[in-house]
Scaffold this motif. Structure first.
Motif, PDB file in Angstrom:
ATOM      1  N   GLN A 366       0.820  -1.218   0.000  1.00  0.00           N
ATOM      2  CA  GLN A 366       0.000   0.000   0.000  1.00  0.00           C
ATOM      3  C   GLN A 366       0.854   1.269   0.000  1.00  0.00           C
ATOM      4  N   LEU A 367       2.126   1.150   0.393  1.00  0.00           N
ATOM      5  CA  LEU A 367       2.983   2.331   0.497  1.00  0.00           C
ATOM      6  C   LEU A 367       3.920   2.511  -0.688  1.00  0.00           C
ATOM      7  N   LEU A 368       4.043   1.498  -1.534  1.00  0.00           N
ATOM      8  CA  LEU A 368       4.953   1.622  -2.672  1.00  0.00           C
ATOM      9  C   LEU A 368       4.481   2.748  -3.596  1.00  0.00           C
ATOM     10  N   GLY A 369       5.416   3.636  -3.955  1.00  0.00           N
ATOM     11  CA  GLY A 369       5.107   4.767  -4.821  1.00  0.00           C
ATOM     12  C   GLY A 369       4.572   5.976  -4.090  1.00  0.00           C
ATOM     13  N   LYS A 370       4.280   5.845  -2.770  1.00  0.00           N
ATOM     14  CA  LYS A 370       3.775   6.980  -1.998  1.00  0.00           C
ATOM     15  C   LYS A 370       4.939   7.865  -1.542  1.00  0.00           C
ATOM     16  N   ARG A 371       4.589   9.134  -1.164  1.00  0.00           N
ATOM     17  CA  ARG A 371       5.605  10.051  -0.642  1.00  0.00           C
ATOM     18  C   ARG A 371       6.127   9.534   0.700  1.00  0.00           C
ATOM     19  N   ALA A 372       7.440   9.458   0.825  1.00  0.00           N
ATOM     20  CA  ALA A 372       8.047   8.926   2.039  1.00  0.00           C
ATOM     21  C   ALA A 372       7.805   9.826   3.241  1.00  0.00           C
ATOM     22  N   LEU A 373       7.603  11.143   3.008  1.00  0.00           N
ATOM     23  CA  LEU A 373       7.441  12.084   4.118  1.00  0.00           C
ATOM     24  C   LEU A 373       5.986  12.271   4.520  1.00  0.00           C
ATOM     25  N   ALA A 374       5.070  11.590   3.857  1.00  0.00           N
ATOM     26  CA  ALA A 374       3.654  11.703   4.216  1.00  0.00           C
ATOM     27  C   ALA A 374       3.435  11.096   5.596  1.00  0.00           C
ATOM     28  N   GLY A 375       2.621  11.758   6.400  1.00  0.00           N
ATOM     29  CA  GLY A 375       2.315  11.256   7.739  1.00  0.00           C
ATOM     30  C   GLY A 375       3.199  11.794   8.833  1.00  0.00           C
ATOM     31  N   ILE A 376       4.315  12.459   8.472  1.00  0.00           N
ATOM     32  CA  ILE A 376       5.195  13.036   9.496  1.00  0.00           C
ATOM     33  C   ILE A 376       4.543  14.301  10.040  1.00  0.00           C
ATOM     34  N   HIS A 377       4.612  14.478  11.357  1.00  0.00           N
ATOM     35  CA  HIS A 377       4.000  15.641  12.010  1.00  0.00           C
ATOM     36  C   HIS A 377       4.573  16.930  11.410  1.00  0.00           C
ATOM     37  N   ALA A 378       3.697  17.919  11.218  1.00  0.00           N
ATOM     38  CA  ALA A 378       4.103  19.161  10.555  1.00  0.00           C
ATOM     39  C   ALA A 378       5.232  19.874  11.293  1.00  0.00           C
ATOM     40  N   LEU A 379       5.253  19.786  12.627  1.00  0.00           N
ATOM     41  CA  LEU A 379       6.305  20.459  13.389  1.00  0.00           C
ATOM     42  C   LEU A 379       7.648  19.747  13.266  1.00  0.00           C
ATOM     43  N   ASP A 380       7.620  18.451  12.945  1.00  0.00           N
ATOM     44  CA  ASP A 380       8.867  17.679  12.836  1.00  0.00           C
ATOM     45  C   ASP A 380       9.368  17.551  11.410  1.00  0.00           C
TER      46      ASP A 380
END
Length: 637
Positions: A366-380
Motif C-alpha cells: 500500500q505504500l509503494l510509490g507513496k511520498r516517504a514524508l507523508a504522515g510526518i508531524h508538521a512540526l517535525d
C-alpha cells in the motif's frame, strides 16, 4: 609474452578476490565489534541517567516527607509552649491527635513527652502511663542541649508497636527557657522500603536511604535498617552532592553502577544501584542474536567470495554478485523488527519491509510509490527535509532524527530514523535507505521524569528547584536586555493555625486553591508561578514595572479573599487571606545586585506586610537600585 602475461593476470584474479573477501569480512567484524561496544556503552550511560533521575526524585521525596513531619512537630511545640504544657493544653492536643491520626499520611506517629520522659499525648492507641522515653538518645540530646533545631535520629524500634522507625524531634521549653520536654514524630522504615520497591531497578538492583555518616536507614530489599556504616559511602567523594560510582558490595561480587544524591536540606544520602549484568541483560540477549546474524553474513560473504572466484573464471561475476547483494539486503531487511525503507531521489518509496504493518498498520504494497514524508508531524517535518537536503548536497552521508508520525488508525507515535544516502557504482546518489524504530515508550518515560524534577506534587506549580533555575535565567536575560524583573512572594496568613484547626488535608486543599489563583495570574509564557516552600508561593514577572507588579499582587490578594475559605483563627475576617511582598529590579542598571538581592527585598517587603496587619501587599520601592546587602525602605501601596 602477451598470452603469458594474460594467463598470469588470470591466475592472480582468484588470489585478489580471496584477499578482497577476507578484507571485507575483517572490516565487517571490526565494525560490528565497534558498534556492539558503542551500544554497550550507550546502555550503561542510559542506566546512569535513569539512576540519576530516580535518585534526584527520591531525594526530593524524602525531603518533602521530613518537611511534612517537621511542620507537624512545630505545630505541637507551639501548642505546648503556648500554655506551658498545662492539662487543658494536653487534653486539647490529644483531641487533635485523635482526630487527625488517620490523615497523617507518611508520618507514622506523633508524641509529646514532659521533662521526665513521661508520655503526655500521642497518636498511638496505647496507655500513656505504661511508657517512658527518657532513655532514648534523642531525649538525652534535647535535655542536655538548648539547641531547638530539628534532630533526625537513627532508626529505633518503637515502644508502642515494635516496628523500626526514623525519629524526628524538637525540644520544647517552659516560659523561662528551661527544658520542658520533647515532641517527636516517627516515620516507618517500612514506608520507605515499600515505596522504593515500586521502582524498577532490575532484579538485583537496590535503593538505599542512608544518613550522611553511612548508616543505612531504609533499603528496598531488606525492611530492617542496618546501623553499620555501609562500605559504599567510603567511595563517595566528600564535596560533590551527587555522582556516579562503580562499586562492589561486600554481600555480592557483582560490579554495580551506583548513583548517589545528597539531600539539600537534611542529612540524608540516596543511593540507587544496578548490577552491570542486569543493565546489560537485554543488550546481551540481542548481542548474541546480532552476532549470529553477523557471522551468518560473514559466512554468506565468504560463500559469495568462493562463487566470485569461480565466476571470475566463467565471466559472470558482476551479474551474480549484484543478485547476491540484493538478496542479502532483502534477507536482512525482512528479518528486522525495524522498518527498512528504500526511497528514491523523488522522495517516493521504492521498498518497505514487512515490519511496517506492525508499527504503522499499513501493508508494504500500500505504500509503494507513496511520498516517504507523508504522515510526518508538521512540526517535525523540517528536520527530516533538512537531513535529506544535506545528503543531496553531499555535506553528510547519514543523518538521524526523532519525530512523530501518523499511524493508519490516526494515532501518533514517536519514532527514530537513521537516513543514509545510496549511490551507484560510479558514485552518483540514487536514493536513500531509512531504518525506523518505535521510541514512544522512551519518550513517555523521559517526559515523566522531567515533570517529576520540576513540578511540585501537591499544587502542580513549579517547585523550588525550577524557580531557582528560572530566576537565574530571567536575571541574565534582564541584564542583557536592560529590562526590569519583578518578584512577588505570597504567604498565607496564619496557615499553621489553619492546619491546627482544620487538619492537613484541608490545608492541602487550601494550598491547592491558592495555587490555582496564582496559575491564573501567571498569564504570559515568561511568567512563572512556583511553590517557594511550605505555605509560601512566588511569582516571577519578567519585564514588569513596579506598578504592574503591584496590580498583579493586588488582584491575587483580592482573589484569595474572594475565595472565602473559612479560617476562624485569622481574625477579623475569619477567612483565608494572604500577605504579599513585591520587589522590582533592573539588573543592567545595578551591577552590584544579584538574584539573592531581589529575593531579600521581596522577603523584607513580605515581613513588612505581616507586621502591618497582614492581608495586604507591600512593595520594596518603585525600581530597585541596591547592593546585595542594601534594600530600600518598603512602601505600602
Amino acid at each position: 609474452m602477451d598470452v603469458v602475461a594474460h594467463k598470469v593476470r588470470l591466475s592472480r584474479l582468484p588470489v585478489w578476490a580471496a584477499v578482497f573477501v577476507v578484507a571485507v569480512c575483517a572490516a565487517i567484524l571490526a565494525l560490528s565489534g565497534w558498534s556492539e561496544w558503542a551500544s554497550r556503552d550507550n546502555e550503561l550511560r542510559g542506566a546512569e541517567v535513569e539512576l540519576g533521575n530516580l535518585t534526584r526524585s527520591l531525594a526530593q521525596h524524602v525531603e518533602d516527607t521530613v518537611e511534612l513531619a517537621d511542620t507537624i512537630i512545630r505545630g505541637v511545640v507551639s501548642e505546648l509552649e503556648g500554655e506551658d504544657g498545662s492539662g487543658p493544653a494536653v487534653l486539647r492536643l490529644q483531641g487533635i491527635f485523635n482526630s487527625t491520626k488517620s490523615s497523617l499520611g507518611r508520618v507514622r506517629g506523633v508524641f509529646a513527652y514532659d521533662e521526665t520522659g513521661r508520655w503526655l499525648a500521642t497518636t498511638e492507641n496505647v496507655a500513656l502511663s505504661n511508657y517512658n522515653n527518657a532513655d532514648r538518645d534523642y531525649f538525652t540530646h534535647h535535655r542536655r542541649s538548648a539547641d531547638r533545631s530539628l534532630l533526625i535520629g537513627k532508626p529505633v524500634q518503637s515502644k508502642a508497636g515494635g516496628q523500626w522507625v526514623i525519629t524526628l524531634s524538637r525540644r520544647w521549653n517552659h516560659p523561662d527557657g528551661r527544658f520542658a520536654g520533647v515532641v517527636l514524630a516517627t516515620i516507618d522504615v517500612a514506608y520507605f522500603s515499600e515505596f522504593y520497591r515500586q521502582f524498577d531497578v532490575g532484579p538485583h538492583g537496590t535503593i538505599r536511604l542512608m544518613s550522611r555518616d553511612g548508616a543505612m536507614l531504609a533499603h528496598s530489599v531488606d525492611p530492617v535498617p542496618d546501623m553499620e556504616r555501609q562500605s559504599v559511602v567510603d567511595d563517595i567523594p566528600f564535596h560533590p552532592s551527587f555522582g556516579i560510582l562503580h562499586v562492589r558490595l561486600p554481600q555480592d561480587d557483582s560490579e554495580r553502577i551506583a548513583f548517589y544524591q545528597r539531600a539539600q536540606r537534611y542529612p540524608f544520602l540516596l543511593v540507587a544501584t544496578r548490577t552491570r549484568e542486569d543493565v546489560l541483560a537485554e543488550w546481551t540477549r540481542h548481542f548474541y542474536v546480532r552476532i549470529a546474524m553477523v557471522v551468518g553474513l560473514v559466512l554468506l560473504i565468504c560463500a559469495i567470495g568462493i562463487f566470485l572466484v569461480r565466476l571470475l573464471l566463467q565471466g559472470r561475476r558482476l551479474a551474480l554478485a549484484l543478485t547476491s547483494n540484493e538478496e542479502s539486503f532483502r534477507l536482512l531487511a525482512e528479518g528486522s523488527s525495524d522498518i527498512v525503507t528504500r526511497i528514491g531521489l523523488d522522495e517516493r518509496i521504492r521498498y518497505v519491509s514487512p515490519s511496517v504493518l506492525r508499527l504503522l498498520g499499513w501493508q508494504p504494497a500500500q505504500l509503494l510509490g507513496k511520498r516517504a514524508l507523508a504522515g510526518i508531524h508538521a512540526l517535525d517535518l523540517p528536520q527530516i527535509e533538512e537531513i535529506m537536503a544535506s545528503i543531496k548536497r553531499g555535506e553528510t552521508e547519514e543523518g538521524r532524527a526523532t519525530y512523530r508520525i501518523r499511524r493508519r488508525d490516526k494515532s501518533d507515535i514517536w519514532v527514530e530514523t537513521t537516513l543514509r544516502g545510496t549511490r551507484t557504482d560510479d558514485g552518483r546518489l540514487d536514493g536513500f535507505v531509512a531504518i525506523t524504530r518505535d521510541v514512544s515508550q522512551q519518550k513517555a518515560l523521559q517526559g515523566k521524569l522531567e515533570t517529576l524534577a520540576i513540578e511540585d506534587g501537591l499544587t502542580g506549580l513549579a517547585n523550588r528547584r525550577r524557580f531557582d533555575e528560572r530566576l537565574l535565567e530571567e536575571w541574565g536575560r534582564a541584564y542583557r536586555e536592560r529590562t526590569s524583573l519583578a518578584l512577588l512572594i505570597i504567604d498565607i496568613d496564619h496557615f499553621k493555625a489553619f492546619n491546627d484547626s482544620y487538619g492537613h488535608p484541608a490545608g492541602d486543599e487550601c494550598l491547592h486553591a491558592v495555587a490555582v489563583i496564582l496559575a491564573d495570574e501567571a498569564q504570559r509564557s515568561s511568567d512563572l508561578a512556583a511553590r517557594y516552600g511550605g505555605e509560601e508561593f512566588a511569582i516571577l514577572l519578567p519585564n514588569t514595572d513596579p506598578a504592574g507588579c503591584a496590580r498583579i499582587g493586588e488582584r491575587i490578594r483580592r482573589a484569595v479573599r474572594d475565595a472565602a475559605i473559612p479560617h476562624r483563627a485569622n481574625p477579623p475576617s475569619e477567612i483565608v487571606t494572604a500577605s504579599l511582598g513585591g520587589a522590582v529590579c533592573r539588573p543592567g542598571s545595578e551591577r552590584s545586585a544579584g538574584p539573592a538581592s531581589l529575593i531579600e527585598a521581596a522577603d523584607r517587603a513580605l515581613y513588612a506586610a505581616k507586621d502591618g496587619g497582614r492581608d495586604r501587599i507591600i512593595m520594596a520601592g518603585d525600581v530597585m537600585a541596591f547592593a546585595p546587602s542594601i534594600v530600600p525602605a518598603a512602601a505600602h501601596l
